[in-house]
Design an enzyme around this catalytic site. Structure first.
Site, PDB file in Angstrom:
ATOM      1  N   HIS A   1     -30.136  48.531 -19.412  1.00 53.33           N
ATOM      2  CA  HIS A   1     -29.011  48.350 -20.087  1.00 53.33           C
ATOM      3  C   HIS A   1     -28.300  49.341 -21.201  1.00 53.33           C
ATOM      4  CE1 HIS A   1     -29.596  44.257 -18.545  1.00 53.33           C
ATOM      5  NE2 HIS A   1     -28.358  44.000 -19.058  1.00 53.33           N
TER       6      HIS A   1
ATOM      7  N   SER B   1     -23.568  41.788 -20.415  1.00 55.00           N
ATOM      8  CA  SER B   1     -24.462  42.508 -21.153  1.00 55.00           C
ATOM      9  C   SER B   1     -23.917  44.057 -21.336  1.00 55.00           C
ATOM     10  CB  SER B   1     -25.837  42.242 -20.387  1.00 55.00           C
ATOM     11  OG  SER B   1     -25.913  42.902 -19.315  1.00 55.00           O
TER      12      SER B   1
END
Length: 296
Positions: free
Chosen positions: A273, A52
């Site tokens: 993230h 990710s």
């Protein structure tokens, strides 16, 4: 016998000779200064592998990809645009482990994704890899679980487990890189590290709730994760892109973060993230490295 004096004719000859030598030297120096260096490398077939932190979910998402959540503004896409690479095969997938490079991955949406290495061919001339943090659910234990807890996240209590997971990371990465080289023997391979997530000291509202010792454990794991990646790149003989060092001062708590805090935003970045600014930064690091010929 009379002496012949060194008259104007002889001295003029010496001056003209000196001028000629000077002109030749200056011309040579100018030629050296203006001589073009080696041409910048070009790439035609680029495969991006990773998890990710490569896929960059919600930066923004244009391809759910069975639960991989790849952004068209992640760093592989930005690098391809910057270097004018038309053939990009982005196989990065959120949640990917090194085992998913050669095996089928089950995503968060419950769907199966084919092995990432299937995108490689003997004609592939560029590969970037950003993977390893999900092995044995390392990042989930470190960040995802903590983000969802409403109580203190006791990371320091799991320090031994984190150490055992990290002990197994280098050989897994080396084996993965070797498999990449087997499938794409002509490719330039770059292993791209993770950024620094927490500040060197202190806390902020964007972080999950942790005790001081838990934050220190988080920092240690983040740092050692990158160290193991660097060691794996060295052992396997591929290039290492040190995104961790470049991201210093852009942690989650900073004024200009490159990673989202514990609360995500579906139009900007998933929780804990990469943010768009972080993808732009790592893309510039990778592109700058790729413009330099590979020393063999």
């Amino acid at each position: 016998m009379t002496d012949t004096p060194a008259g104007p004719g002889r001295s003029g000859t010496l001056v003209r000779t000196a001028l000629v030598v000077l002109v030749v030297v200056l011309a040579g120096l100018a030629a050296l200064a203006g001589a073009p260096g080696p041409p910048a490398p070009t790439y035609a077939r680029y495969v991006a592998l990773g998890d990710s932190f490569t896929a960059a979910p919600f930066v923004p998402v244009s391809d759910i990809a069975y639960g991989c959540y790849r952004s068209t503004n992640n760093y592989p896409h930005l690098v391809a645009r910057e270097l004018r690479i038309d053939d990009l095969r982005d196989r990065s997938c959120s949640g990917a482990q090194t085992a998913d490079l050669t095996g089928s991955q089950r995503t968060a949406r419950g769907m199966a994704v084919r092995p990432q290495l299937e995108a490689l061919t003997p004609e592939t001339d560029l590969v970037t890899m950003g993977i390893g943090a999900n092995n044995y659910r390392l990042y989930a234990r470190l960040a995802t679980v903590c983000r969802k807890l409403t109580t203190i996240c006791p990371l320091d209590d799991q320090r031994a487990l984190f150490g055992a997971i990290l002990d197994r990371l280098r050989p897994a990465l080396v084996a993965s890189i070797e498999q990449v080289r087997e499938r794409a023997p002509r490719a330039r391979v770059l292993l791209v590290s993770y950024p620094q997530l927490l500040p060197d000291r202190g806390d902020c509202a964007k972080l999950p709730r942790m005790r001081p010792q838990d934050r220190e454990t988080f920092r240690d794991v983040n740092r050692r994760l990158v160290e193991e990646m660097a060691a794996a790149a060295d052992e396997a003989g591929v290039e290492f892109v040190d995104y961790y060092t470049a991201s210093h001062g852009h942690d989650i708590c900073s004024a200009r973060p490159w990673v989202q805090g514990r609360v995500g935003n579906a139009r900007q970045a998933a929780a804990l993230h990469p943010l768009p600014a972080g993808q732009e930064a790592v893309a510039q690091l990778v592109a700058a490295r790729l413009r330099t010929p590979l020393e063999r």
